[in-house]
Design an enzyme around this catalytic site. Structure first.
Site, PDB file in Angstrom:
ATOM      1  N   GLU A   1       4.593   4.954   4.126  1.00  8.36           N
ATOM      2  CA  GLU A   1       4.042   6.302   4.478  1.00  8.36           C
ATOM      3  C   GLU A   1       4.979   7.081   5.008  1.00  8.36           C
ATOM      4  O   GLU A   1       5.888   6.785   6.057  1.00  8.36           O
ATOM      5  CB  GLU A   1       2.805   6.145   5.631  1.00  8.36           C
TER       6      GLU A   1
ATOM      7  N   ASP B   1      -2.431  12.086  -2.579  1.00  7.37           N
ATOM      8  CA  ASP B   1      -2.334  13.883  -2.454  1.00  7.37           C
ATOM      9  C   ASP B   1      -2.874  14.119  -3.820  1.00  7.37           C
ATOM     10  O   ASP B   1      -2.033  13.682  -4.740  1.00  7.37           O
ATOM     11  CB  ASP B   1      -1.215  14.343  -2.144  1.00  7.37           C
TER      12      ASP B   1
ATOM     13  N   GLU C   1       0.644  -1.091   0.046  1.00  6.40           N
ATOM     14  CA  GLU C   1      -0.071  -0.119   0.048  1.00  6.40           C
ATOM     15  C   GLU C   1       0.745   1.274   0.014  1.00  6.40           C
ATOM     16  O   GLU C   1       1.618   1.537   0.720  1.00  6.40           O
ATOM     17  CB  GLU C   1      -1.032   0.278   1.280  1.00  6.40           C
TER      18      GLU C   1
ATOM     19  N   THR D   1     -11.445   3.697   4.363  1.00  9.62           N
ATOM     20  CA  THR D   1     -10.497   4.435   5.132  1.00  9.62           C
ATOM     21  C   THR D   1     -11.255   5.812   5.813  1.00  9.62           C
ATOM     22  O   THR D   1     -12.306   6.393   5.386  1.00  9.62           O
ATOM     23  CB  THR D   1      -9.621   4.795   4.021  1.00  9.62           C
ATOM     24  N   ARG D   2     -10.514   6.406   6.542  1.00  9.93           N
ATOM     25  CA  ARG D   2     -10.819   7.451   7.282  1.00  9.93           C
ATOM     26  C   ARG D   2     -10.901   8.651   6.235  1.00  9.93           C
ATOM     27  O   ARG D   2     -11.882   9.519   6.370  1.00  9.93           O
ATOM     28  CB  ARG D   2      -9.964   8.036   8.367  1.00  9.93           C
TER      29      ARG D   2
END
Length: 225
Positions: free
Chosen positions: A81, A130, A56, A204-205
């Site tokens: 991340e 993004d 991911e 996802t949030r």
């Protein structure tokens, strides 16, 4: 637009709010145990056995990554991340669910992709990246031919690339770029295939926030030809 180096630089802050004591302890104690090691990578180097691998890109708070890992403990998951606060949130998910099939990289996903063997990944996820909405920043988007060339190389034949976004500009851009590629096949047959979240695509949030704000969310699945 064709060079992964165009997005190699990580823009913005690497950390948001200050970590609480418990979060700092997670980063100090658990992160070294689950970090992606240096050097060449494969399932054996990451997990000590020969298992399917999925990756991911930009996992945010790690809720999707953790849910996928909990659902399929026989698969190894790599999460990348660059932001510390998101990494710490993911560490909390790993600790609370007792997940041993996840490795984390706090940094650029391209650095990890480059160290994996070709045709070694069963899935790659790029969820709510993004959008870089200004035209002059389009080269920073992950959905560009350079990064996609690398993703295509690392996916096994019939491997899956999942892309999710709630940004209309990114949606149009991704459809345009992916439509130019012969090495990916879009699996959608009906509009519901990309307008409704698949059952095996944990929320996802970022998606929840987008829904609260009244945004549409698109779910794109491509198969490596």
């Amino acid at each position: 637009m064709n060079d992964p180096a165009t997005i190699r630089r990580l823009y913005g802050r690497r950390q948001g709010h200050r970590l609480r004591a418990g979060q700092a302890s997670l980063a100090d104690e658990l992160l070294p145990q689950v970090s992606v090691p240096a050097g060449p990578l494969d399932a054996l180097a990451l997990f000590g056995d020969d298992r399917p691998l999925e990756l991911e890109i930009g996992f945010g708070g790690g809720e999707h990554l953790a849910a996928q890992a909990a659902a399929r403990p026989e698969t190894g998951f790599i999460g990348c991340e660059p932001f510390l606060n998101g990494v710490v949130q993911a560490l909390g998910h790993l600790r609370d669910a007792g997940l041993g099939n996840v490795r984390l990289h706090m940094g650029d996903a391209l650095d990890v992709l480059e160290r994996l063997p070709d045709a070694s990944l069963a899935r790659v996820y790029l969820l709510h990246p993004d959008p870089w909405p200004k035209a002059r920043h389009a080269k920073r988007r992950m959905a560009n031919h350079g990064p996609l060339d690398l993703i295509a190389a690392k996916l096994m034949p019939n491997g899956q690339f999942r892309l999710g976004t709630d940004d209309p500009t990114y949606c149009r851009w991704a459809l345009m770029v992916m439509g130019q590629r012969a090495d990916f096949r879009w699996t959608a047959e009906h509009s519901r295939d990309f307008l409704e979240r698949p059952a095996d695509w944990p929320e996802t949030r970022y998606e929840r926030k987008a829904r609260r704000q009244g945004h549409e969310v698109w779910y794109f699945s491509y198969v490596r030809a």
